[in-house]
Design a protein around this motif. Structure first.
Motif, PDB file in Angstrom:
ATOM      1  N   TYR A  83      24.018 -14.132  50.978  1.00  0.00           N
ATOM      2  CA  TYR A  83      23.797 -13.312  52.366  1.00  0.00           C
ATOM      3  C   TYR A  83      22.213 -12.883  52.542  1.00  0.00           C
ATOM      4  O   TYR A  83      21.593 -12.577  51.414  1.00  0.00           O
ATOM      5  N   SER A 106      24.133 -12.041  46.447  1.00  0.00           N
ATOM      6  CA  SER A 106      25.643 -12.798  46.513  1.00  0.00           C
ATOM      7  C   SER A 106      26.280 -12.435  44.931  1.00  0.00           C
ATOM      8  O   SER A 106      25.664 -12.556  43.861  1.00  0.00           O
ATOM      9  N   SER A 206      22.712 -12.480  57.773  1.00  0.00           N
ATOM     10  CA  SER A 206      23.192 -13.814  57.934  1.00  0.00           C
ATOM     11  C   SER A 206      23.657 -14.433  56.823  1.00  0.00           C
ATOM     12  O   SER A 206      23.326 -14.089  55.555  1.00  0.00           O
ATOM     13  N   TYR A 207      24.858 -15.154  56.901  1.00  0.00           N
ATOM     14  CA  TYR A 207      25.438 -16.051  55.385  1.00  0.00           C
ATOM     15  C   TYR A 207      24.745 -17.344  55.818  1.00  0.00           C
ATOM     16  O   TYR A 207      24.779 -18.008  56.727  1.00  0.00           O
TER      17      TYR A 207
END
Length: 368
Positions: A83, A106, A206-207
């Motif tokens: 992320y 993460s 955002s991933y």
């Protein structure tokens, strides 16, 4: 009644006189000679000149784009999913190689570091045990089977630790800090080249996966042009030829380039790619700019005149050559000519004897 007759007679007489003058002027202008007063010559900014040697270029007209070499474009992505914790740059920013662009977080990053520390601790124990068992085996105090088992455990763990080390390096995790017990909660994504940020496709939160193109960097230090040349023209195109090009959307200025590579594959649109190096340094071009170009494939130097000196009358082409100049007038003679090559400024003049010695009206003739 008498006065009316006199007035009518005067009008008819004046009309006849004007018609005679008009006919006289018309005959004068339609002949092979033309007389221009000194005052008119000055007022109309007329100018005399002679033929000059002009270099006519044979060119191929094409178009293309301002581009950069593949090694000067970097798409920034991550080796591991995560992320976005922070975006440190904006489009247009200049960055140097190694600058931090994005921070990712993460649980997987933490697990990977924990695994590294566990394997490293195990490796330290196995290394000591291996060295001890090796000495015992050399002294025939343990069996070969026991020795080989310890050796296998040590070497397999060593391979695991080395592999984890390289993975962590790819994630830009400081191994020295990690060995001292400092586990990083996020990983920094660094610029792989120096250049300008041209594209950002992420925001905070955002991933991203390993396939996500997060940021694009373009280095314009070695910018070049890429042209599309149709197959009917490509046989005339060679390495080293000069190119004159413009960026029509931003300027009318003409720039120079030299061909460095001619492609050897015809694309589906029946064109071949041609690459050229821009000769002038320090120009502020932007990758992706559309250009219009002329590839110079041949040239010829010959006697020529400015296009402004060329007259066309019906199907004939001629120039005005000075025959005589007196205190009141310039007297010119119409001289039929044949034209050869032509460009935006000059036309090649053919088949006129001793034309180099003649004075020719080359400017100010648009009112004649």
């Amino acid at each position: 009644m008498k006065y009316k007759i006199i007035i009518l007679f005067l009008l008819i007489t004046a009309s006849c006189t004007n018609k005679k003058e008009e006919i006289k002027i018309e005959n004068e202008l339609s002949g092979n000679e033309l007389s221009i007063s000194n005052q008119q010559f000055i007022n109309e900014n007329m100018k005399l000149g002679k033929v000059v040697s002009h270099n006519f270029l044979k060119t191929i007209t094409t178009n293309g784009l301002i581009e950069v070499p593949p090694n000067n474009v970097a798409n920034i992505s991550s080796y591991k999913n995560g992320y976005v914790n922070n975006v440190a740059v904006l489009v247009g920013d200049y960055v140097k190689k190694g600058d931090i662009l994005v921070n990712l977080s993460s649980p997987e990053y933490i697990s990977l570091q924990e695994e590294f520390l566990e394997k490293s601790a195990k490796l330290s124990f196995l290394e000591k045990d291996f060295n001890r068992k090796k000495q015992l085996f050399q002294d025939n105090l343990i069996s070969k089977k026991n020795y080989l088992k310890v050796e296998n455990d040590y070497k397999s763990t060593l391979i695991n630790v080395n592999g984890l080390t390289e993975k962590l390096k790819l994630l830009n995790i400081n191994i020295a800090n990690l060995k001292s017990g400092k586990i990083a909660s996020f990983i920094p994504i660094q610029a792989t080249i120096s250049g300008y940020i041209s594209e950002i496709n992420i925001t905070k939160g955002s991933y991203v996966t390993s396939a996500t193109k997060m940021i694009e960097i373009i280095n314009t230090d070695h910018i070049h042009i890429e042209l599309k040349v149709f197959e009917k023209d490509v046989m005339d195109v060679k390495k080293g030829q000069q190119i004159l090009f413009k960026v029509p959307e931003s300027s009318n200025k003409t720039f120079k380039a030299k061909i460095t590579v001619v492609g050897n594959t015809i694309k589906n649109n029946r064109t071949v790619k041609v690459h050229a190096h821009i000769e002038e340094e320090g120009l502020k071009f932007i990758a992706g700019m559309f250009i219009e170009a002329e590839i110079i494939v041949d040239s010829k130097t010959s006697l020529s005149l400015p296009n402004s000196s060329i007259y066309k009358e019906n199907d004939s082409t001629y120039i005005l050559v000075l025959k005589e100049k007196n205190k009141d007038n310039y007297i010119f003679k119409k001289l039929p000519i044949k034209l050869g090559l032509k460009d935006d400024e000059f036309s090649e003049v053919l088949g006129i004897k001793d034309i180099e010695a003649k004075n020719i009206l080359i400017a100010g003739n648009y009112m004649l």
